[in-house]
Design a protein around this motif. Structure first.
Motif, PDB file in Angstrom:
ATOM      1  N   PRO A   1       0.888  -1.109  -0.154  1.00  0.00           N
ATOM      2  CA  PRO A   1      -0.028  -0.021   0.126  1.00  0.00           C
ATOM      3  C   PRO A   1       1.047   1.132   0.044  1.00  0.00           C
ATOM      4  N   VAL A   2       0.210   2.315  -0.595  1.00  0.00           N
ATOM      5  CA  VAL A   2       1.136   3.588  -0.826  1.00  0.00           C
ATOM      6  C   VAL A   2       0.192   4.684  -0.236  1.00  0.00           C
ATOM      7  N   ALA A   3       1.052   5.394   0.618  1.00  0.00           N
ATOM      8  CA  ALA A   3       0.213   6.572   1.555  1.00  0.00           C
ATOM      9  C   ALA A   3       1.023   7.881   0.958  1.00  0.00           C
ATOM     10  N   LEU A   4       0.206   8.865   0.562  1.00  0.00           N
ATOM     11  CA  LEU A   4       0.786  10.395   0.501  1.00  0.00           C
ATOM     12  C   LEU A   4       0.380  11.336   1.738  1.00  0.00           C
ATOM     13  N   THR A   5       1.464  11.992   2.004  1.00  0.00           N
ATOM     14  CA  THR A   5       1.311  13.068   3.000  1.00  0.00           C
ATOM     15  C   THR A   5       1.582  14.293   2.316  1.00  0.00           C
ATOM     16  N   ILE A   6       0.800  15.276   2.538  1.00  0.00           N
ATOM     17  CA  ILE A   6       0.959  16.554   1.808  1.00  0.00           C
ATOM     18  C   ILE A   6       1.039  17.354   3.031  1.00  0.00           C
ATOM     19  N   ALA A   7       2.282  17.928   3.763  1.00  0.00           N
ATOM     20  CA  ALA A   7       2.234  18.689   4.814  1.00  0.00           C
ATOM     21  C   ALA A   7       3.505  19.501   4.902  1.00  0.00           C
ATOM     22  N   GLY A   8       3.940  19.812   6.003  1.00  0.00           N
ATOM     23  CA  GLY A   8       5.068  20.613   6.205  1.00  0.00           C
ATOM     24  C   GLY A   8       6.418  20.129   6.849  1.00  0.00           C
ATOM     25  N   SER A   9       7.538  20.411   6.566  1.00  0.00           N
ATOM     26  CA  SER A   9       8.581  19.825   7.114  1.00  0.00           C
ATOM     27  C   SER A   9       9.136  20.420   8.583  1.00  0.00           C
ATOM     28  N   ASP A  10       9.200  19.434   9.677  1.00  0.00           N
ATOM     29  CA  ASP A  10       9.562  19.922  10.727  1.00  0.00           C
ATOM     30  C   ASP A  10      11.113  19.849  10.914  1.00  0.00           C
ATOM     31  N   SER A  11      12.000  20.989  11.082  1.00  0.00           N
ATOM     32  CA  SER A  11      13.360  20.535  11.383  1.00  0.00           C
ATOM     33  C   SER A  11      13.790  19.693  12.374  1.00  0.00           C
ATOM     34  N   GLY A  12      12.973  19.871  13.521  1.00  0.00           N
ATOM     35  CA  GLY A  12      13.196  19.177  14.592  1.00  0.00           C
ATOM     36  C   GLY A  12      12.876  17.536  14.742  1.00  0.00           C
ATOM     37  N   GLY A  13      12.153  17.197  13.598  1.00  0.00           N
ATOM     38  CA  GLY A  13      11.969  15.869  13.192  1.00  0.00           C
ATOM     39  C   GLY A  13      10.758  15.083  14.130  1.00  0.00           C
ATOM     40  N   GLY A  14      10.020  16.310  14.761  1.00  0.00           N
ATOM     41  CA  GLY A  14       8.800  15.286  15.821  1.00  0.00           C
ATOM     42  C   GLY A  14       7.583  15.289  15.089  1.00  0.00           C
ATOM     43  N   ALA A  15       7.391  16.538  14.057  1.00  0.00           N
ATOM     44  CA  ALA A  15       5.854  16.503  13.549  1.00  0.00           C
ATOM     45  C   ALA A  15       6.253  16.585  11.863  1.00  0.00           C
ATOM     46  N   GLY A  16       4.937  16.848  11.518  1.00  0.00           N
ATOM     47  CA  GLY A  16       4.952  16.908   9.893  1.00  0.00           C
ATOM     48  C   GLY A  16       5.353  15.938   9.324  1.00  0.00           C
ATOM     49  N   ILE A  17       5.984  16.028   8.070  1.00  0.00           N
ATOM     50  CA  ILE A  17       6.409  15.234   7.123  1.00  0.00           C
ATOM     51  C   ILE A  17       7.318  14.059   7.690  1.00  0.00           C
TER      52      ILE A  17
ATOM     53  N   ASN B   1       5.919  15.132  26.586  1.00  0.00           N
ATOM     54  CA  ASN B   1       6.715  14.957  25.279  1.00  0.00           C
ATOM     55  C   ASN B   1       5.701  14.342  24.466  1.00  0.00           C
ATOM     56  N   THR B   2       4.882  15.348  23.905  1.00  0.00           N
ATOM     57  CA  THR B   2       3.809  15.225  22.941  1.00  0.00           C
ATOM     58  C   THR B   2       3.768  15.778  21.653  1.00  0.00           C
ATOM     59  N   HIS B   3       5.198  16.272  21.163  1.00  0.00           N
ATOM     60  CA  HIS B   3       5.235  16.829  20.123  1.00  0.00           C
ATOM     61  C   HIS B   3       4.701  15.897  18.901  1.00  0.00           C
ATOM     62  N   GLY B   4       4.002  16.078  17.980  1.00  0.00           N
ATOM     63  CA  GLY B   4       3.477  15.503  16.893  1.00  0.00           C
ATOM     64  C   GLY B   4       2.590  14.439  16.902  1.00  0.00           C
TER      65      GLY B   4
END
Ligand SMILES: Nc1ncnc2c1ncn2[C@@H]1O[C@H](COP(=O)(O)OP(=O)(O)OP(=O)(O)O)[C@@H](O)[C@H]1O
Ligand SMILES: Cc1ncc(CO)c(N)n1
Length: 275
Positions: A10-26, A213-216
């Motif tokens: 299966p393939v999924a696509l995320t359309i979202a922003g980048s989070d430089s801290g790596g916790g949320a987004g893409i 610690n709930t980021h993302g």
């Protein structure tokens, strides 16, 4: 090492922003897809300079660049589910909604990133109106947090009944189903979510994890729902499984940075092998 048959992944696509801290987004979305054995593809909408404490800068990509990424993925690889996160501008939101229509994208999970769980407003009024009027009506599932649900329903959310009323009001915007998330609720409603699909009104509850610690969490939940839909789950079980996954990821959340650390997407699997 076995090779996985392309036609069965299966393939999924995320359309979202980048989070430089790596916790949320893409970054959170792609880890979540991988955890579910779903191939993750992405269309990046904006680049945030962000850590566990704050967002210091946001740069939107040109609308055409967002559209080109979606077209490139869908026309070659194909996707079974789509998750949208931080879309930032009215122009990007409108373009994404148009692509959903033109490319006939199904299983659309819209995380309406408008206000953070702490109440900080993330997008302007025009973008909020476009999200509400143009994209949310196309959603298979929309997943507002407490403050987003307040804006979308016009109700204040303090009690479980308020959450239930908000879910029903937001359903009238046209999404097939609504999940009002309770990460921002107080007391014993923290971590309690409410589901409404036009028929079933359900309260979803897992153990509260006592962590800052709930980021993302919101990105992870929506991405896990999309992954489960891509795997063929029905809507409510996709949400229930995703909520269980977020709860586990919260149990393994990382105390890194000076602020709210990220959830541990892979740590339930990795811990056994860690020296
Ligand atoms: N401490 C907690 N314990 C258990 N579940 C939680 C906790 N905090 C959040 N959740 C769950 O995490 C999911 C995401 O909800 P939340 O309200 O945190 O979303 P959000 O505000 O969009 O998140 P984000 O911080 O990514 O913006 C929901 O299922 C919520 O119930
Ligand atoms: C890029 C990005 N998307 C979504 C959120 C909401 O958690 C965030 N903090 N950053």
């Amino acid at each position: 090492m076995s090779v996985i048959d392309k036609s069965s992944v299966p393939v999924a696509l995320t359309i979202a922003g980048s989070d430089s801290g790596g916790g949320a987004g893409i970054q959170a979305d792609l880890r979540t897809f991988a955890f579910h054995c779903v191939h993750g593809t992405s269309a990046i909408t904006c680049v945030t300079a962000q850590n566990t404490v704050l967002v210091t800068r946001v740069d939107a990509l040109p609308v055409d660049a967002v559209v080109a990424q979606i077209e490139a993925v869908v026309t070659d690889i194909g996707v079974q589910a789509v998750k949208t996160g931080m879309l930032l501008t009215a122009e990007i939101i409108a373009a994404v909604a148009q692509q959903v229509e033109v490319l006939k994208l199904n299983n659309l999970v819209v995380d309406p990133v408008m206000v953070s769980r702490t109440g900080a407003v993330l997008i302007n009024d025009e973008a909020m109106a476009t999200l509400q009027n143009v994209l949310i009506p196309k959603a298979t599932i929309v997943t507002p947090n407490r403050y987003e649900a307040q804006l979308l329903s016009g109700l204040q959310l303090h009690t479980l009944d308020d959450m239930r009323a908000a879910a029903q009001r937001i359903h009238q915007l046209g999404a097939k189903a609504v999940l009002v998330k309770g990460g921002g609720m107080q007391g014993n409603l923290r971590g309690v979510d409410v589901w409404f699909d036009g028929h079933k009104l359900e309260t979803l509850k897992t153990a509260v994890v006592d962590t800052s610690n709930t980021h993302g969490t919101g990105c992870t939940l929506a991405a896990a729902i999309a992954a489960n839909l891509a795997l063929g789950c029905d809507r409510l079980s996709a949400v229930q499984k995703a909520k269980d996954y977020v709860t586990t990821a919260l149990r393994y959340s990382l105390a890194i940075g000076q602020g709210q650390g990220p959830v541990g997407h892979f740590f339930p699997l990795l811990q056994e092998n860690t020296p």
